[in-house]
Design a protein around this motif. Structure first.
Motif, PDB file in Angstrom:
ATOM      1  N   GLY A  64       0.828  -1.211   0.000  1.00  0.00           N
ATOM      2  CA  GLY A  64       0.000   0.000   0.000  1.00  0.00           C
ATOM      3  C   GLY A  64       0.856   1.252   0.000  1.00  0.00           C
ATOM      4  N   PHE A  65       1.918   1.226   0.821  1.00  0.00           N
ATOM      5  CA  PHE A  65       2.788   2.401   0.924  1.00  0.00           C
ATOM      6  C   PHE A  65       3.490   2.677  -0.403  1.00  0.00           C
ATOM      7  N   LEU A  66       4.046   1.611  -0.994  1.00  0.00           N
ATOM      8  CA  LEU A  66       4.768   1.795  -2.260  1.00  0.00           C
ATOM      9  C   LEU A  66       3.853   2.400  -3.326  1.00  0.00           C
ATOM     10  N   VAL A  67       2.643   1.838  -3.443  1.00  0.00           N
ATOM     11  CA  VAL A  67       1.726   2.344  -4.467  1.00  0.00           C
ATOM     12  C   VAL A  67       1.278   3.768  -4.137  1.00  0.00           C
ATOM     13  N   SER A  68       1.101   4.041  -2.836  1.00  0.00           N
ATOM     14  CA  SER A  68       0.583   5.356  -2.450  1.00  0.00           C
ATOM     15  C   SER A  68       1.552   6.473  -2.825  1.00  0.00           C
ATOM     16  N   ASN A  69       2.819   6.125  -2.994  1.00  0.00           N
ATOM     17  CA  ASN A  69       3.763   7.148  -3.445  1.00  0.00           C
ATOM     18  C   ASN A  69       3.363   7.744  -4.777  1.00  0.00           C
ATOM     19  N   ALA A  70       2.715   6.912  -5.609  1.00  0.00           N
ATOM     20  CA  ALA A  70       2.284   7.402  -6.918  1.00  0.00           C
ATOM     21  C   ALA A  70       0.885   7.987  -6.878  1.00  0.00           C
ATOM     22  N   ILE A  71      -0.011   7.398  -6.076  1.00  0.00           N
ATOM     23  CA  ILE A  71      -1.414   7.819  -6.167  1.00  0.00           C
ATOM     24  C   ILE A  71      -1.951   8.401  -4.862  1.00  0.00           C
ATOM     25  N   GLY A  72      -1.062   8.820  -3.971  1.00  0.00           N
ATOM     26  CA  GLY A  72      -1.500   9.384  -2.693  1.00  0.00           C
ATOM     27  C   GLY A  72      -2.458  10.547  -2.866  1.00  0.00           C
ATOM     28  N   ASP A  73      -2.182  11.391  -3.872  1.00  0.00           N
ATOM     29  CA  ASP A  73      -3.061  12.547  -4.087  1.00  0.00           C
ATOM     30  C   ASP A  73      -3.771  12.470  -5.440  1.00  0.00           C
ATOM     31  N   ALA A  74      -3.836  11.252  -6.001  1.00  0.00           N
ATOM     32  CA  ALA A  74      -4.476  11.115  -7.323  1.00  0.00           C
ATOM     33  C   ALA A  74      -5.987  11.277  -7.190  1.00  0.00           C
ATOM     34  N   PHE A  94     -10.963   8.482  -9.518  1.00  0.00           N
ATOM     35  CA  PHE A  94     -11.102   7.460 -10.565  1.00  0.00           C
ATOM     36  C   PHE A  94      -9.753   6.816 -10.893  1.00  0.00           C
ATOM     37  N   ALA A  95      -8.650   7.583 -10.765  1.00  0.00           N
ATOM     38  CA  ALA A  95      -7.336   6.992 -11.006  1.00  0.00           C
ATOM     39  C   ALA A  95      -7.032   5.967  -9.918  1.00  0.00           C
ATOM     40  N   VAL A  96      -7.409   6.282  -8.675  1.00  0.00           N
ATOM     41  CA  VAL A  96      -7.204   5.332  -7.575  1.00  0.00           C
ATOM     42  C   VAL A  96      -8.034   4.072  -7.828  1.00  0.00           C
ATOM     43  N   VAL A  97      -9.272   4.265  -8.289  1.00  0.00           N
ATOM     44  CA  VAL A  97     -10.143   3.128  -8.575  1.00  0.00           C
ATOM     45  C   VAL A  97      -9.487   2.194  -9.591  1.00  0.00           C
ATOM     46  N   ILE A  98      -8.998   2.787 -10.677  1.00  0.00           N
ATOM     47  CA  ILE A  98      -8.491   1.943 -11.758  1.00  0.00           C
ATOM     48  C   ILE A  98      -7.199   1.243 -11.330  1.00  0.00           C
ATOM     49  N   VAL A  99      -6.395   1.904 -10.507  1.00  0.00           N
ATOM     50  CA  VAL A  99      -5.188   1.244 -10.005  1.00  0.00           C
ATOM     51  C   VAL A  99      -5.586   0.039  -9.152  1.00  0.00           C
TER      52      VAL A  99
END
Lengths: 293, 295, 238
Positions: free
Chosen positions: A72-82, A85-90
């Motif tokens: 979760g942490f690793l991915v959140s680096n990219a989508i923490g403030d996305a 809908f971008a979070v949904v698709i990830v």
């Protein structure tokens, strides 16, 4: 305790945890379905470690939770403030990839999954009791942490982000850090639920972690009410329980029932059944009574 | 080289399906202001209806008409539901429409997997797909089917029609005005709800045509197809930049070609996974899209 | 038609946004062929009056009459059809669309005579004719204001409401815009204008109303207001 009751109580605990794992990042308006992938990964991790390396339950529980948090942490680096809908698709993509890998790699048991995950305690009855106690202890701990968060300065900042992101930024709230924190936390809860699921069911299969699961958790969260943590807590046992008492013929339609319920509630009462003012009222009633005593 | 040409052609025909779906999705997003995640599920539902009509009547023509009609009807029936929650545009956040749409997808997908053909995938008759007539063009290793040509030609024509409608007609002008500034559009006297309703009708037609083309090109359908396409369409739309029509066109075609080329080297589920990994990497690197969002 | 009958008449209008009272018991009227100016600070309620007349807000109480018809609660598109148009604050042109598209949006409800109307508009605003295929986002501030006004003309209105036309424009261009408004008025359009540039606005207007926090505090002919001590002190810095 009957087996039916055990499974009902145990799975309800899992659903409460999973619905909360969606609730936590939705505090800042993100639908982080990634937690379902975390659940799958940690469930398989638990199964493999327990079977192949005879890791004890407690170690697996801690490691599985940490594994969820790490991903979760690793991915959140990219989508923490996305945007949502971008979070949904990830999230969807991770679920899809996890499923593909599980189904196609021999070591994960393919489409059939993994069976005969060892019991924690050798006596079946003791094993079930222990698992139930642990599952609800985890619900209590997670619930307590969420309450603490919701009533803290951070919780208010999260609410501010939910209502008006730009305004929150202008107040000096770090949207990305908040998103990363909540996503990591949610993924940890997802991982935790995965480990528990593995030991409760004593088998895992890729069919357990699909869009259905998202649909069910989403229904519990939005029908119960997404503005407080209490909505999912109340909705999970009811929504999971009522199809079980329906006639056989109707039971297999539970996803349709959930879907219709989800739509109806969102159209008629978008905030869900339990709302923040309602909780405030109950809280003040309770504290008022306490004062009188 | 020949294989590559065949794959690219194959990719273009699949890609034109993606383009149609993404364009429908984007129109609903821009004009009706909903994230209709399950728009492709509605399209797959229409494929099923088309199949039922064909099976019952034995007529391909009626099946085609039925498929198109069902997409329009589903879109029009669900429009008031979405519009009800979008009335309070200010206070409702657009994510609620996405959740409703997902709920809709849950219901439709589950009904499809329960009732039609006992939940087994459906196969369309050769009279529609033209599979019995062999390849249309066959030079060496390159073989191009009638379905592929038909999909590509109609896909291109339909997208051209949509762009003409958007940029050259009164309704299209109103669509674009709402897409840029709903409040400003309201102040110049464009009725938001009515125009939004028109966009549901238009995307209904679009969805119906896409359903028929998919039936021709794929020759079969399963209940899970809608979710998978919904997933891809949202991904394409995000990568292109949400609501960016031209971007959606380019990325949709690229995805089709990418998939076709990977399929040349890898088995089914892995090739899909690779396409998803590529999309995931792009989204993680650029969560706001490559061409910029129109919202 | 008689010069002094009202095209717009507002009686005891109140408007609220949620719990916030935006307009409180407003009464005013615009006669045919008049320029009426609303004067007041930011947030005094000038925009609220115009948007409510247009139909974008629903009044809490009170009555709006346009050409003798009661129009409280009538939607925007019907009112536009009936012959009023708003030139919104900040121009409100669609910057990703061409000049031509923007103009045609003004005639959205009636495209019948749009070619002749376009010719007329391009005659009065040659700049817009030259730039008809350009995207509105590339126009200067003054040109955009012209486009917004020209778009209003495309709807064949009888009354044009112009909200803060001078905002963000250089003084010379403001003079041009005001000249355009005066000319339109001479051609017979009734104009309801809101302005913070009180002096210039009162110079071209026939009558005016002074608004403070959602209430009308003063009204009279433009001349009376220009000579009023309180108005001079508050808005003209004298």
């Amino acid at each position: 305790m009957s087996l039916t009751l055990f499974y009902y109580l145990a799975i309800t605990a899992i659903y409460i945890l999973m619905s909360w794992s969606i609730y936590i990042p939705y505090r800042v308006g993100q639908l982080h379905f990634m937690t379902v992938a975390n659940m799958a990964v940690s469930a398989y991790f638990a199964a493999l470690m327990a079977i192949n390396f005879a890791w004890p339950f407690w170690l697996v529980l801690i490691a599985g939770t940490l594994l969820g948090a790490l991903i979760g942490f690793l991915v959140s680096n990219a989508i923490g403030d996305a945007p949502c809908f971008a979070v949904v698709i990830v999230g969807f993509t991770f679920i899809y990839l996890t499923k593909t890998i599980i189904e196609n790699v021999e070591a994960f048991g393919g489409p059939l999954g993994i069976f005969s995950i060892p019991k924690v305690l050798s006596a079946s009855a003791d094993n079930r009791t222990l698992l139930l106690i642990v599952a609800y202890a985890l619900v209590l701990i997670t619930g307590f942490l969420i309450t603490r968060f919701d009533h803290s300065r951070l919780g208010r900042a999260a609410s501010a982000i939910f209502i008006d992101r730009d305004l929150a930024v202008s107040f000096g709230v770090d949207v990305k850090k908040m998103g990363m924190f909540l996503q990591t936390w949610a993924s940890a809860v997802g991982g935790m639920a995965g480990v528990m699921y593995s030991f409760i069911m004593r088998s895992v299969s890729p069919n357990h972690f699909t869009f259905h699961l998202i649909g069910i958790c989403m229904t519990m969260l939005f029908v119960g009410g997404y503005t407080t943590m209490w909505g999912a807590l109340l909705a999970a046992p009811i929504l999971w329980g009522f199809p079980l008492i329906l006639p056989e013929a109707l039971q297999s339609w539970n996803i349709v029932i959930y879907g219709v319920l989800l739509i109806v509630v969102l159209v008629i009462k978008p905030e869900g059944i339990i709302t923040r003012p309602m909780v405030k009222k109950i809280e003040s009633l309770l504290s008022g009574k306490r004062k009188k005593v | 080289m020949e294989i590559l040409i065949a794959q690219i052609f194959n990719g273009l025909s699949i890609g034109s399906i993606y383009v149609l779906l993404v364009t429908g999705f984007n129109l609903l997003l821009l004009v009706a202001m909903i994230i209709h995640f399950s728009f492709p599920v509605v399209v797959v539902f229409s494929m099923y209806i088309s199949w039922v009509v064909m099976t019952l009547t034995g007529s391909v023509t009626l099946g085609v008409v039925g498929g198109i009609a069902s997409a329009i009807i589903v879109n029009m029936i669900t429009a008031p539901m979405f519009q009800h929650i979008m009335k309070d545009r200010g206070s409702v956040d657009i994510n609620a429409t996405m959740v409703i749409s997902m709920g809709m997808g849950m219901v439709i997908t589950d009904i499809l997997s329960h009732t039609f053909n006992q939940g087994f995938p459906i196969a369309f008759p050769d009279a529609l797909t033209g599979n019995d007539q062999g390849a249309l063009i066959s030079v060496g290793l390159v073989s191009i089917s009638r379905g592929q040509v038909l999909t590509l030609v109609i896909g291109v024509l339909f997208v051209a029609f949509l762009f003409w409608l958007l940029y050259k007609t009164r309704a299209g002008r109103a669509f674009r005005a709402i897409a840029e500034d709903p409040n400003g559009a309201k102040l110049v006297g464009i009725p938001l709800l009515k125009t939004g309703f028109q966009s549901y009708a238009l995307t209904g037609i679009l969805g119906g045509v896409t359903a028929v083309l998919m039936a021709v090109l794929l020759g079969s359908a399963s209940a899970g197809l809608g979710d998978q396409l919904g997933h891809k369409v949202l991904a394409v739309s995000i990568i292109a930049g949400l609501g960016n029509l031209t971007g959606g066109l380019i990325i949709g075609l690229l995805l089709g070609i990418l998939e076709a080329i990977i399929q040349g080297y890898l088995a089914g589920s892995w090739s899909n996974a690779i396409a998803f990994i590529v999309m995931l990497v792009v989204i993680l690197a650029k969560p706001k899209g490559v061409f910029g969002s129109k919202l | 038609m008689a010069q002094n009958d009202s095209i717009l008449k507002i009686n005891n209008l109140s408007v609220a946004y949620g719990h916030v009272q935006a307009l409180n018991d407003i009464s005013l009227d615009v006669k045919r062929g008049e320029i009426v100016v609303l004067v007041g600070a930011n947030g005094a309620g000038k925009t609220s009056i115009m948007e409510t007349v247009l139909g974008a807000n629903v009044p809490v109480s009170g009555d709006i009459e346009f050409k003798g018809m009661h129009i409280g609660g009538v939607p925007v598109d019907k009112n536009v059809r009936n012959g009023m148009f708003l030139v919104p604050e900040g121009r409100g042109v669609f910057s990703s669309m061409t000049v031509m598209d923007n103009l045609l949006l003004g005639a959205h409800h009636n495209l019948k005579n749009s070619t002749e109307k376009l010719e007329l508009v391009f005659e009065s605003f040659p700049v817009l004719g030259e730039r008809r295929t350009q995207v509105a986002g590339t126009l200067s501030g003054g040109e955009r204001q012209m486009l917004a006004i020209a778009r209003a003309l495309m709807s064949s209105p009888e009354m044009i409401m112009v909200d803060e036309p001078s905002i963000g424009l250089a003084p010379i261009i403001v003079n041009d815009i005001f000249e355009i408004l005066v000319n339109l008025n001479k051609e017979g359009y009734s104009i309801l204008l809101s302005e913070q540039n009180v002096y210039k606005a009162l110079k071209i207007a026939h009558r005016g109303y002074v608004l403070e926090t959602g209430k009308i505090t003063k009204s009279g002919t433009a001349e009376e207001l220009l000579n009023d001590e309180a108005v001079r002190e508050a808005y003209l810095g004298a």
